[in-house]
Enzyme design. Sequence first.
Site, PDB file in Angstrom:
ATOM      1  N   THR A  34      -3.649   4.322   6.091  1.00  0.00           N
ATOM      2  CA  THR A  34      -4.466   4.114   4.895  1.00  0.00           C
ATOM      3  C   THR A  34      -5.945   4.256   5.209  1.00  0.00           C
ATOM      4  O   THR A  34      -6.374   3.993   6.339  1.00  0.00           O
ATOM      5  CB  THR A  34      -4.211   2.713   4.297  1.00  0.00           C
ATOM      6  OG1 THR A  34      -4.896   2.609   3.039  1.00  0.00           O
ATOM      7  CG2 THR A  34      -4.687   1.592   5.207  1.00  0.00           C
ATOM      8  N   LYS A  48      -6.403  -2.719   1.136  1.00  0.00           N
ATOM      9  CA  LYS A  48      -4.969  -2.739   1.460  1.00  0.00           C
ATOM     10  C   LYS A  48      -4.766  -3.222   2.891  1.00  0.00           C
ATOM     11  O   LYS A  48      -3.889  -4.037   3.171  1.00  0.00           O
ATOM     12  CB  LYS A  48      -4.382  -1.319   1.384  1.00  0.00           C
ATOM     13  CG  LYS A  48      -4.081  -0.755   0.032  1.00  0.00           C
ATOM     14  CD  LYS A  48      -3.388   0.600   0.253  1.00  0.00           C
ATOM     15  CE  LYS A  48      -3.062   1.336  -1.004  1.00  0.00           C
ATOM     16  NZ  LYS A  48      -2.404   2.639  -0.733  1.00  0.00           N
ATOM     17  N   ASP A  98       2.235   3.901  -0.876  1.00  0.00           N
ATOM     18  CA  ASP A  98       1.689   4.509  -2.081  1.00  0.00           C
ATOM     19  C   ASP A  98       1.949   3.527  -3.210  1.00  0.00           C
ATOM     20  O   ASP A  98       3.045   2.965  -3.326  1.00  0.00           O
ATOM     21  CB  ASP A  98       2.321   5.861  -2.381  1.00  0.00           C
ATOM     22  CG  ASP A  98       1.438   6.655  -3.339  1.00  0.00           C
ATOM     23  OD1 ASP A  98       0.228   6.788  -3.066  1.00  0.00           O
ATOM     24  OD2 ASP A  98       1.938   7.125  -4.377  1.00  0.00           O
ATOM     25  N   GLY A 129      -9.443  -1.983  -6.950  1.00  0.00           N
ATOM     26  CA  GLY A 129      -8.707  -1.222  -7.955  1.00  0.00           C
ATOM     27  C   GLY A 129      -8.688  -1.917  -9.314  1.00  0.00           C
ATOM     28  O   GLY A 129      -9.730  -2.319  -9.847  1.00  0.00           O
ATOM     29  N   HIS A 175       2.914  -7.030  -5.447  1.00  0.00           N
ATOM     30  CA  HIS A 175       3.817  -5.905  -5.176  1.00  0.00           C
ATOM     31  C   HIS A 175       3.776  -5.510  -3.702  1.00  0.00           C
ATOM     32  O   HIS A 175       4.803  -5.338  -3.063  1.00  0.00           O
ATOM     33  CB  HIS A 175       3.401  -4.724  -6.057  1.00  0.00           C
ATOM     34  CG  HIS A 175       1.935  -4.396  -5.998  1.00  0.00           C
ATOM     35  ND1 HIS A 175       0.960  -5.351  -6.152  1.00  0.00           N
ATOM     36  CD2 HIS A 175       1.269  -3.233  -5.746  1.00  0.00           C
ATOM     37  CE1 HIS A 175      -0.229  -4.793  -6.029  1.00  0.00           C
ATOM     38  NE2 HIS A 175      -0.075  -3.505  -5.773  1.00  0.00           N
TER      39      HIS A 175
END
Length: 205
Positions: free
Chosen positions: A19, A24, A80, A160, A187
């Site tokens: 990444t 993240k 992703d 984000g 998630h």
Amino acid sequence: MGSIAKVGDIRLKELVFATNNAYKAAEVSKLLAGKYKILTLKDIGCGVDIPETGSTFEDNAALKSLYVVTHYHLDCFGDDSGLEVEALNNAPGIYSARYSGNRSDQGNMSLLLNNMEGIEHRSARFRTVISLNLNNKNFFFEGMVSGTIRKEAIGEQGFGYDPVFEPLGHDRTFAQMSTNEKNEISHRAIAMKKLIAFLKDHAGF
Ligand code: ITT
């Protein structure tokens, strides 16, 4: 898997996370704390923005992890992820990072809020698919969290679409939560917990 790094008295295994997204990497590093040291693309000297030409989260996650295996011969995982909004036929989905045409979080959120103006049905979910390449085999782990899209952005944390996403059962957005709080329910954390369970079984986590 990977090499051994000495960090103080603790010997941590290293694992590459394909990444360029520092947020993240920070979330994932907390989940692996004390067990694995995460190396990002930058850490392994890879300055490439790996092309995401697939049509699914699975395809694009696999493209990221395979790139590292092919060019660096290192075990690796890639994620992703994106936001799927029911009233927008699951857009922005795999196009979440560049929804507004560039990588601006502000621009992406503004476009989303504009596109949802007047829409009362605001259900959405974040999805992550992780592709792990271990000993030349490919494994997938998925995580999702349901919620709603707020009418205005609120909160300073995360990245984000965090300021407009309120997870189900909560009255704050992801951007109003600490990384640890987000890691309880997100998630990405759900997918990572599956990956960690897998590493426990297959790589002596
Ligand atoms: P890498 O490909 O380098 O990992 P990226 O940011 O481009 O970084 P993706 O291609 O997976 O990652 O795009 C995911 C986009 O979806 C991300 O840029 C955000 O806009 C959104 N997204 C994914 N997970 C999110 C999260 O936990 N919170 C907020 N937005 C998220």
